[in-house]
Motif scaffolding. Sequence first.
Motif, PDB file in Angstrom:
ATOM      1  N   ALA A  42      37.509  34.197  34.629  1.00 26.52           N
ATOM      2  CA  ALA A  42      36.714  35.369  35.013  1.00 26.52           C
ATOM      3  C   ALA A  42      37.308  36.057  36.238  1.00 26.52           C
ATOM      4  O   ALA A  42      37.321  37.290  36.324  1.00 26.52           O
ATOM      5  N   VAL A  43      37.791  35.271  37.197  1.00 24.62           N
ATOM      6  CA  VAL A  43      38.412  35.855  38.397  1.00 24.62           C
ATOM      7  C   VAL A  43      39.663  36.646  38.002  1.00 24.62           C
ATOM      8  O   VAL A  43      39.902  37.749  38.526  1.00 24.62           O
ATOM      9  N   LEU A  44      40.440  36.105  37.074  1.00 25.85           N
ATOM     10  CA  LEU A  44      41.614  36.836  36.602  1.00 25.85           C
ATOM     11  C   LEU A  44      41.203  38.131  35.902  1.00 25.85           C
ATOM     12  O   LEU A  44      41.747  39.203  36.184  1.00 25.85           O
ATOM     13  N   SER A  45      40.248  38.037  34.989  1.00 22.00           N
ATOM     14  CA  SER A  45      39.830  39.216  34.230  1.00 22.00           C
ATOM     15  C   SER A  45      39.256  40.293  35.137  1.00 22.00           C
ATOM     16  O   SER A  45      39.436  41.496  34.898  1.00 22.00           O
ATOM     17  N   THR A  46      38.548  39.878  36.199  1.00 25.49           N
ATOM     18  CA  THR A  46      37.911  40.834  37.098  1.00 25.49           C
ATOM     19  C   THR A  46      38.920  41.588  37.946  1.00 25.49           C
ATOM     20  O   THR A  46      38.585  42.602  38.564  1.00 25.49           O
ATOM     21  N   GLN A  47      40.182  41.135  37.968  1.00 24.12           N
ATOM     22  CA  GLN A  47      41.216  41.884  38.681  1.00 24.12           C
ATOM     23  C   GLN A  47      41.323  43.316  38.146  1.00 24.12           C
ATOM     24  O   GLN A  47      41.646  44.240  38.896  1.00 24.12           O
ATOM     25  N   THR A  48      41.040  43.492  36.861  1.00 22.94           N
ATOM     26  CA  THR A  48      41.215  44.817  36.265  1.00 22.94           C
ATOM     27  C   THR A  48      40.239  45.844  36.833  1.00 22.94           C
ATOM     28  O   THR A  48      40.546  47.033  36.874  1.00 22.94           O
ATOM     29  N   SER A  49      39.069  45.398  37.269  1.00 25.85           N
ATOM     30  CA  SER A  49      38.072  46.343  37.784  1.00 25.85           C
ATOM     31  C   SER A  49      37.965  46.339  39.295  1.00 25.85           C
ATOM     32  O   SER A  49      37.217  47.130  39.860  1.00 25.85           O
ATOM     33  N   THR A  50      38.717  45.460  39.965  1.00 26.29           N
ATOM     34  CA  THR A  50      38.589  45.366  41.417  1.00 26.29           C
ATOM     35  C   THR A  50      39.899  45.642  42.148  1.00 26.29           C
ATOM     36  O   THR A  50      39.979  46.542  42.978  1.00 26.29           O
ATOM     37  N   ILE A  51      40.956  44.902  41.857  1.00 25.62           N
ATOM     38  CA  ILE A  51      42.210  44.990  42.606  1.00 25.62           C
ATOM     39  C   ILE A  51      43.239  45.876  41.908  1.00 25.62           C
ATOM     40  O   ILE A  51      44.041  46.545  42.564  1.00 25.62           O
ATOM     41  N   PHE A  66      32.321  38.634  43.004  1.00 24.08           N
ATOM     42  CA  PHE A  66      32.407  38.519  44.466  1.00 24.08           C
ATOM     43  C   PHE A  66      33.775  37.998  44.899  1.00 24.08           C
ATOM     44  O   PHE A  66      34.413  38.530  45.805  1.00 24.08           O
ATOM     45  N   ILE A  67      34.255  36.947  44.227  1.00 26.45           N
ATOM     46  CA  ILE A  67      35.500  36.300  44.650  1.00 26.45           C
ATOM     47  C   ILE A  67      36.703  37.227  44.470  1.00 26.45           C
ATOM     48  O   ILE A  67      37.566  37.328  45.361  1.00 26.45           O
ATOM     49  N   ALA A  68      36.772  37.910  43.315  1.00 23.79           N
ATOM     50  CA  ALA A  68      37.957  38.715  43.019  1.00 23.79           C
ATOM     51  C   ALA A  68      38.200  39.812  44.054  1.00 23.79           C
ATOM     52  O   ALA A  68      39.319  39.925  44.583  1.00 23.79           O
ATOM     53  N   PRO A  69      37.197  40.643  44.394  1.00 24.22           N
ATOM     54  CA  PRO A  69      37.473  41.670  45.407  1.00 24.22           C
ATOM     55  C   PRO A  69      37.581  41.119  46.820  1.00 24.22           C
ATOM     56  O   PRO A  69      38.378  41.609  47.623  1.00 24.22           O
ATOM     57  N   GLY A  87      41.359  41.437  47.863  1.00 31.94           N
ATOM     58  CA  GLY A  87      41.692  42.490  48.819  1.00 31.94           C
ATOM     59  C   GLY A  87      42.548  41.966  49.962  1.00 31.94           C
ATOM     60  O   GLY A  87      43.551  42.578  50.346  1.00 31.94           O
ATOM     61  N   VAL A  88      42.169  40.813  50.492  1.00 30.25           N
ATOM     62  CA  VAL A  88      42.947  40.193  51.574  1.00 30.25           C
ATOM     63  C   VAL A  88      44.328  39.785  51.067  1.00 30.25           C
ATOM     64  O   VAL A  88      45.358  40.006  51.723  1.00 30.25           O
ATOM     65  N   SER A  89      44.354  39.198  49.875  1.00 36.10           N
ATOM     66  CA  SER A  89      45.617  38.745  49.296  1.00 36.10           C
ATOM     67  C   SER A  89      46.568  39.911  49.070  1.00 36.10           C
ATOM     68  O   SER A  89      47.763  39.834  49.391  1.00 36.10           O
ATOM     69  N   LEU A  90      46.056  41.008  48.506  1.00 33.18           N
ATOM     70  CA  LEU A  90      46.915  42.166  48.235  1.00 33.18           C
ATOM     71  C   LEU A  90      47.450  42.767  49.531  1.00 33.18           C
ATOM     72  O   LEU A  90      48.608  43.189  49.599  1.00 33.18           O
TER      73      LEU A  90
END
Length: 408
Positions: free
Chosen positions: A225-234, A350-353, A357-360
């Motif tokens: 889910a964290v990977l998939s949520t990258q598409t809508s957040t990062i 929550f985790i993905a953004p 964001g910090v990681s990017l």
Amino acid sequence: MRNWYRSTIGGLPGLYWYLWTGMLINRVGGFVALVLSLYLTSARHLSVPVAGLVVGAYGIGGIAGVLLGGVLADRWGRRPTLLLAHFGAVAVLAGLTFAQPIPLIAGLAALLGVMHAMPGPAFVAAIVDVTPAADRSRAFNLQFWAFNLGMAVASVLAGALAEVSFTLLFTVDAAGTLVTALLILWKVHETRPARRPSAQPAGGLHTALTDRAYMLFVGLSLLLAVLSTQTSTILPLAITGDGLRPSVYGSVVAYAALLIVIGQLFVPRLIDRWRKGTALAVANLFLGLGFAAVSLADGVAGYLAAATIWTIGSMIAAPPNAAVIAELSPEALRGRYQSVFYLTFPAAGFIAPAAGGVSLQYLGDWHWIVCGGLGLVAAAGHLLIQPARERRVAEQLEADRFAVPVAG
């Protein structure tokens, strides 16, 4: 074509198709959440921070709704839970259309989040109830296909109606929800299985939360889910960071949705002979590779190529993911087990953004390499837990053979 039809669509129970139709109508009409922040800022003239808090209230309501929906689906039944959620959503949408005080708007938004999240566990539990175990993989495949088709249509309708009138937008959403409620009232009977005390342990949410085999699977699902949520957040940040227009992001998302709509119906035949854990490992591998490929993308073609890879992973993951949840869920606790799984989505939201964001910012393109590593970890995890999970399922099936159903 006849063989494809039989292996993909044919033979599923009639009640399943009423549930499927209800989910599709509900998803097509459920677009208020997509433009809620726009409605609050442009129609209600709230500041961006206040609008963010209200949308956050909707998200908090969704977390509560998932848990409540699972508990009620097991205690009251699937049908009463679905009716309460849909008729309740119609009433809340009507109130939200005309509400003026900000606290009232926030309260109604939170309540709408509850009503929108409640049906998920009940819908899926009902599908498990009425669909034979051998057919569940393709039943969930069709559910995933309907979800994405509905989301694609809802996105188009939301944008078009928002330009005409927000009142019309709320009205159409309420009408779609009402149609779903009436369909359930008319065609869907209660599907909750009769209690089998000799086979089903007593318990509640804590039973799912302390089920080691299940929580290991949920933990790996959270990584997906964290990977998939990258598409809508990062992903939007990466695309604009490469100097591309925001419309490119919309094109990439639309392209991925189109791939799912076109290709999802062919997935069951592709993975039919695979073990579920193997299919999930392959799916996570594709997801990881797809997001790792973003590190190499600097133009439209690169992002579309990466989207192709991760979307293949999403398509492969959907049927076995849902089927494993069904296998591990005791009959008496199907709704609760579904609700625990559904918590992975707000958690990933929550985790993905937050972490992404910090990681990017500090890692740059290496953020996407990290995402690829998470995909590899999840793939390996599914292969490692597969033997123990299969033994658990086999033992449960053996126990069910000697269980005697008890009415009530």
